[in-house]
Structures are given as structure tokens and as C-alpha cells.
Design an enzyme around this catalytic site. Structure first.
Site, short mmCIF file in Angstrom:
data_model
loop_
_atom_site.label_atom_id
_atom_site.label_comp_id
_atom_site.label_asym_id
_atom_site.label_seq_id
_atom_site.Cartn_x
_atom_site.Cartn_y
_atom_site.Cartn_z
N GLU A 252 26.13 62.38 33.72
CA GLU A 252 26.53 62.82 35.07
C GLU A 252 27.89 62.25 35.46
OE1 GLU A 252 23.10 61.78 37.52
OE2 GLU A 252 22.17 63.70 37.01
N GLU B 147 12.40 60.58 45.40
CA GLU B 147 13.48 61.56 45.43
C GLU B 147 12.95 62.98 45.38
OE1 GLU B 147 16.26 61.22 42.17
OE2 GLU B 147 17.29 63.08 42.71
N ASP C 142 13.80 65.08 34.76
CA ASP C 142 14.28 64.16 35.79
C ASP C 142 13.26 63.92 36.89
OD1 ASP C 142 15.85 62.54 37.30
OD2 ASP C 142 17.32 64.05 37.87
C1 BDP Z 1 18.80 61.77 39.31
C2 BDP Z 1 19.34 61.49 40.67
C3 BDP Z 1 20.72 60.89 40.65
C4 BDP Z 1 20.73 59.70 39.71
C5 BDP Z 1 20.27 60.13 38.35
C6 BDP Z 1 20.11 59.00 37.37
O1 BDP Z 1 19.37 62.72 41.37
O2 BDP Z 1 21.03 60.52 41.95
O3 BDP Z 1 21.99 59.13 39.64
O4 BDP Z 1 19.01 60.73 38.43
O5 BDP Z 1 18.97 58.64 37.11
O6 BDP Z 1 17.43 61.90 39.46
O7 BDP Z 1 21.08 58.47 36.86
#
Ligand code: BDP
Length: 680
Positions: free
Chosen positions: A274, A375, A347
Site C-alpha cells: 500500500e 475496521e 484483509d
Molecule cells: C487495511 C487497513 C489499512 C491498513 C492496512 C494494513 O484498511 O488502514 O494500513 O490494512 O494492515 O485493513 O497495513
């Protein structure tokens, strides 16, 4: 009228009695006490110990203040290899209970064990021997240095960076104590999307203060490290892990850290994920990056927790990508690196199959990452007790195959720590399962509820079991009203709160969009990950590979995760897929209304402030369940072209209304839409 008046006065009386019990057992409720018992009034308990040091002193003090058992308690160091570095033994005796361990850490855990038994109302009638299943039981805080928390729903960060190191909040100690009481022994202070500044001298001096407070509670501090820190903090031209100046920078940084914090735990790293920097930016592998950092930590005994949460489009199916990237690196990591893998391959969805990376890297230490913060499960508005999810995970991934577990914390600076008061149960459950993954969800809830919610009251047994059921069914309820039958990622963009199966903002990554996952069309719904589709099932070991590969053997709850099936596909129940989908959403809504009833029944026995808080949040949960049901069934109904089965109630919204709800794409806290409110 008369009957009603009488009922009213009976319940008023019961509230008064319950209120008296509360004031006897606890201070005014604000949720800050968590599951820990209130201090004894009057005399202290008798505790005998000649063990030196801060940890033992805390154990003694806690028992003196909180133990009401009648017996005295003796704490004694007694060498016993089988108890390891943190285990303990509790031996009941005539008028005295003895706790033994190899060291003060074990004694502290033993002391908290006694207090937990007391809070749960469990008698001590035989010897208790406890050794944790994992050496490392760590909370990951996704806290930013500006006080915000990524995916946090309980206020701002507990860490007041601008006040540290000079000013020390009393909550730092309370936090450490709460963690120690459930066996958590590691804390990553900052977000995996890490600011390099945490590694600056200025911040390390602040971190040191927290480490000093946590140490006597058996807790080590870890930091999330930004892989590009040498460039960002000290203007090195590169962060290439094979560059000797980069390696030297990390060595010196580690020396600096350990001079301040001699028992520093190590780094957690999100690399090449990301948008975060990582070794792949310099043509190196994850192993090369992790090992370079591991070698800087090694002389000091530190560890690198290297995350496998990556999904660069090496394959058209996101669920396969982490495996494709990491599995070939098996055996290439140094032994003080541990690969941290999210429980599922995508996720933190309400339900995922386990990640196939578990068990696929036999020569590499692995740890599981759970998300305690909700989340994807209704933020701080929904009750979703997550022990059943983690228990389910441990049914597939054997604890013996893991070296550690991490939980993404749901803690903030709200008075009650977790926003939703019942979400404290998830913090508690994470700690308890990290210590003993063989505990059942029911066992955990039977400890947590009396300790936190109704201890000291005369709550009748049927009301207690109503609350237990409320907790135990809550995660499945969320699955049912959000994403049943293996559906996943139907969330509104960005904040991941409400339903937006139609969501399609311009320019968004396709694998962040619901349609990528549900693939609904007139032919059917679901992601074909079978051998005729993306073949993600091939990443699984037997028996799961075959089980998941065919729709006829795939369990219902994962069906649409692995298969794209026609709307009239015949389910095991005999119903069509469409009817079953509709009934799942309906069941989710009904379960929430049952949860509301269980809570209402408990009213006379529950602190009024706690009662009202949870009642209000349950009303929001009920509204949201309906919202999810309507949004998903109306939207998918356009593809299926099939009517709702007769036993499913009609939607209360129209699709046009729901599509018009502007959920915004950032900083979404609660669904304040007047549309949804006015519909109730
Ligand atoms: C996702 C989240 C994000 C996190 C990412 C992570 O939406 O905010 O930074 O995972 O785990 O679930 O790095």
C-alpha cells in the site's frame, strides 16, 4: 394500569438493589476499570513473599488490594523447567494459596490468574499449571504521532507524544496493568504506516519513558519502522538493504535504541505494501530487507516482525498475491525474523478462510495477525465479539505451527478505552487466546462478563446466559447482515463502515472495489477461485484444497469466496442460493433484535450508564443491519431478478434512497444520515 405500575415499582426496586450492589462493588461506572476488580475496602489481604524487585512488588500489591479469597497467598520462586520464563503454578492449601514460578514474571501472571478466577466466581479446588502457548503476545497499535489512530474508534492515541517525556499520563500504567492481567507481553506503539520520526532521538526518549513504565508489567516495547528511515531521517541517498552504509545506519540506530531501552523488543515492518517503501524498491527481496534489519538487532536480542500483507498485482486474484510473493522465500529469513500474516488472505473481513501462507513456509517462523479493532465489523457501533472468529482460525491453523500472535489494538484515550464498552471483551479475548488458544469463546465470555458487566449483582442465571449468547452470536450476526455465504469487501470506499456493493469511484484500484469481489451478474454471484477460476484453492494444503475446489464440498459459509454460482443454485438446505442469501440477511437482523432483548432483560442488574450506552449502540447496530440487508438484497436483486422469499421481510428503504446516501470517503465515524434515521 395497576399491573404496569406494579411492574414499574418492582423494577425500580430491583434497580435500587442492583445500584446498591454496584456501589458496594465498584466506583461509579465509566468503563475505565475494565475487567479488573475494585480494591478491597478495609483490611488488605495477607500476602507472603520474599521475592525482590518491582514485578514481584506489583504482584504482592495487587493481591493485597484486590484478593478477597479469605486465604492468604504465598508467592515463591521455585525452579521448575516445565514452567519456562512466564509460566506459574497455583497450589490451593488449607487457609493458604501458594503461587510458584521460575521468576517474578510468572508470579505476576499467577497473581492475575487468581484475580481473574475471583472475578469470574470460579473456586480453586485443584492445582493450576499454566504456561503460555506463545512466547510473544503482542498488541499492534496503529497510532500516528499526531494523536490520530488509523482504524481507531475509541478516541485519540493513548500516547501523548507532545507531553512526553516530561509529563506522564496515569493511563500508561493502567494500560500496562490491564495487558499484564491478560498475559500480553509486547506492544508495538506506532502505526505500521510508520513515520520515520519515531526513530529520531527526540521520539526515542519519549519511547523510553513508556518502556520504563511497561517493564515491571512484563511488557516489551516494539516500534513500527519505516524502511526508508535512513533516507528520511539522515538523508542517505538510498535505503537499499545491501548498501553497507544503510546496514551501518540501522546498526547504529539499534545501538542507540538499546542504550536507552536495553530490553527493546524490535521492529514491525510493513514494506512494499500500500505504497510503503521496502526492499523491492531497490530490486531486493523481502528476505534481504528483513535480514538486514534483523542483523542490526541480533546483538541485542531483538526481533523483526515482517508483515506479509502485500498485494502487488502479480496475479489477477488479490487473495493469491501474498502467497505468490512470500512462499518462495521460505528458508531465506534469518531466525530472528518472524513473518506476520493476517488471519485471512485478503484483509480482516467478517469471515475469511485462513491464509494459505500459514503452514506453507515450514522453514520460516510465522505469526498470526488478528484485527481487534473493528475496521470491518461495525467500528465502535456494533457488538462483534471476536473470540469465535479467532477460535475458528485456530481450528485450521494449529497454534504449535506459530511462533507468536499479534492483535491490532482497539484501544484509544476514551474513558472506557475501546469506544463500545462491549469491545473491551475483544481486547480481553485476544490476550486470553494469545496465552491459551485452546480456550473456547464461551469460557472467555464466562470470565469477562461477570468481571466487567454484572459482577456483584443478583442477576438471574437465565439473564446471564442471555448475555453470553448475545456475545457469542454477535460475530456471526455481523457476517449474516453484512456478508454471508463467503461474500466479502462489500464496504463503502475508504472507511469500511456501511454497505456500498455498487461503489465505483473513478480512478480507484479495482481490488479496492466491491464488484471485484462479489462479481454479481445476471448469471450469478461470487468469486471463482476454483481450478476453473483463479485457482486460489491450489494454494491450500489438503484436505482444504479439494474441499474448497468444488462447490459441492465447499462449506456454505465460504461458498461465494471460492465459487461463482447461479442465483438458482441448489444449496445443501434445498433452497436456492438467492433464497438462502436473503434468509441470511434476515437472520442477521433478527439476531440483532434478539441481542437487544437480551440486553433489555439485563437492565435491572446493570449500571445505568453502561446500560444506556450499550442500548443506544445496539439501536444503531439494528438500524445498520437493516441498512446492510436492504442495500445488498436490493442491489443483488437487480441481477438475480428473483423475488424475496415469503419468509423474508420487505426492505424498508429503496435502492435509490440508499444509493443517494453520501457516505463520504474519509473520516467516517457514524452513519449520521438523516435518511436512515428517519426510516426507523
Ligand atoms: C487495511 C487497513 C489499512 C491498513 C492496512 C494494513 O484498511 O488502514 O494500513 O490494512 O494492515 O485493513 O497495513
Amino acid at each position: 394500569m395497576a399491573v404496569q405500575a406494579m411492574n414499574k415499582s418492582i423494577s425500580t426496586f430491583m434497580i435500587i438493589v442492583a445500584g446498591m450492589l454496584f456501589s458496594m462493588s465498584a466506583m461509579a461506572y465509566d468503563g475505565s476499570g475494565l475487567w479488573l476488580p475494585a480494591a478491597r475496602q478495609g483490611d488488605k489481604a495477607t500476602v507472603i513473599s520474599d521475592v525482590k524487585g518491582r514485578k514481584a512488588a506489583i504482584a504482592v500489591q495487587e493481591l493485597r488490594d484486590l484478593w478477597r479469597g479469605g486465604e492468604s497467598v504465598t508467592l515463591r520462586i521455585k525452579r521448575d523447567k516445565s514452567l519456562g520464563a512466564e509460566g506459574y503454578r497455583i497450589i490451593p492449601g488449607d487457609g493458604n494459596v501458594t503461587v510458584t514460578a521460575n521468576n517474578a514474571t510468572g508470579l505476576l501472571y499467577g497473581a492475575y490468574h487468581l484475580l481473574r478466577m475471583q472475578s469470574a466466581g470460579v473456586g480453586l479446588d485443584s492445582v493450576v499449571t499454566e504456561v503460555p502457548a506463545f512466547d510473544l503476545r503482542v498488541l499492534n497499535h496503529w497510532d500516528n504521532l499526531d494523536g490520530t489512530i488509523e482504524r481507531g474508534y475509541a478516541g485519540e492515541s493513548l500516547w501523548k507524544w507532545e507531553e512526553l517525556p516530561g509529563k506522564i499520563s496515569p493511563r500508561y500504567k493502567d494500560y500496562a496493568r490491564a495487558n499484564a492481567s491478560i498475559g500480553i507481553n509486547g506492544v508495538v506503539l506506532n502505526n505500521v504506516n510508520a513515520s520515520s520520526r519515531i526513530l529520531s532521538r527526540e521520539y526515542l526518549e519519549k519511547v523510553k519513558v513508556l518502556a520504563d513504565i511497561f517493564r515491571p508489567y512484563g511488557i516489551k516495547v516494539y516500534l513500527s519502522a519505516n524502511f526508508a528511515a535512513p533516507m528520511q531521517l539522515d538523508s542517505l541517498p538510498t535505503a537499499d538493504p545491501l548498501d553497507k552504509n544503510v546496514a551501518r545506519w540501522w546498526k547504529e540506530k539499534c545501538n542507540e535504541i538499546y542504550r536507552l531501552i536495553p530490553d527493546f523488543g524490535g521492529f514491525l515492518v510493513k514494506a512494499n505494501s500500500e505504497g510503503q517503501p521496502g526492499p523491492c524498491d531497490f530490486g531486493r527481496t523481502h528476505a534481504e530487507g528483513a535480514n538486514m534489519m534483523a542483523r542490526a538487532l541480533r546483538p541485542h536480542g531483538g526481533k523483526v516482525m515482517w508483515r506479509a500483507f502485500v498485494y502487488s498485482p502479480a496475479d489477477a486474484d488479490r487473495a493469491k498475491q501474498a502467497y505468490i510473493e512470500f512462499q518462495p522465500l521460505d528458508g531465506k529469513f534469518d531466525d530472528n525474523v518472524i513473518v506476520q500474516i493476517k488471519n485471512g488472505p485478503v484483509d480482516f473481513q467478517p469471515r475469511e478462510p485462513f491464509s494459505p501462507l500459514f503452514g506453507a513456509m515450514p522453514a520460516t517462523p510465522q505469526m498470526a495477525e488478528f484485527q481487534v479493532t473493528q475496521e470491518y465489523l461495525g467500528h465502535a457501533n456494533h457488538i462483534a465479539f471476536l473470540a469465535p472468529m479467532w477460535e475458528e482460525f485456530f481450528g485450521f491453523v494449529k497454534p504449535e505451527s506459530l511462533g507468536a500472535v499479534a492483535g491490532v489494538a482497539n484501544i484509544g484515550d476514551d474513558d472506557n478505552w475501546t469506544g463500545h464498552p462491549m469491545a473491551q471483551a475483544n481486547w480481553y479475548a485476544f490476550g486470553r487466546l494469545a496465552w491459551d488458544p485452546s480456550l473456547t469463546s464461551r469460557e472467555i465470555v464466562k470470565e469477562w462478563l461477570p468481571a466487567t458487566v454484572y459482577g456483584g449483582t443478583a442477576m438471574p442465571d437465565d439473564v446471564k446466559s442471555g448475555l453470553e449468547e448475545m456475545m457469542l452470536c454477535s460475530r456471526e450476526a455481523v457476517v449474516d447482515y453484512m456478508m454471508p455465504l463467503g461474500l466479502h469487501h462489500l464496504f463503502a470506499f475508504g472507511h469500511h463502515y456501511g454497505p456500498e456493493p455498487w461503489c465505483n469511484p473513478e480512478g480507484a484500484r479495482p481490488d479496492w472495489l466491491p464488484s471485484y469481489y462479489h462479481r454479481a451478474d445476471s448469471a450469478g454471484i461470487g468469486f471463482d477461485r476454483s481450478p476453473s477460476g483463479s485457482n486460489a484453492t491450489a494454494q491450500y494444503p489438503e484436505p482444504y484444497r479439494s474441499l474448497y475446489a468444488s462447490a459441492s464440498t465447499c462449506p456454505d459459509e465460504l461458498l461465494l469466496w471460492f465459487h461463482h454460482l447461479p442465483w438458482n443454485y441448489k444449496m445443501r438446505s434445498g433452497a436456492t442460493l438467492w433464497d438462502e442469501l436473503c434468509r441470511s440477511y434476515e437472520r442477521g437482523c433478527i439476531t440483532v433484535s434478539d441481542m437487544q432483548k437480551a440486553w433489555t432483560a439485563a437492565k435491572p442488574y446493570i449500571d445505568p450508564q453502561l446500560y444506556t450506552d450499550v442500548e443506544t449502540r445496539l439501536a444503531t447496530q439494528a438500524r445498520d443491519a437493516q441498512w446492510w440487508k436492504d442495500a445488498c438484497l436490493l442491489y443483488f436483486g437487480e441481477f438475480s431478478g428473483m423475488p424475496l422469499p415469503a419468509d423474508v421481510t420487505a426492505p424498508v428503504h429503496t435502492l435509490e434512497q440508499l444509493r443517494a446516501v453520501d457516505l463520504g470517503i474519509t473520516n467516517f465515524e457514524s452513519p449520521s444520515t438523516s435518511l436512515l434515521n428517519s426510516k426507523r
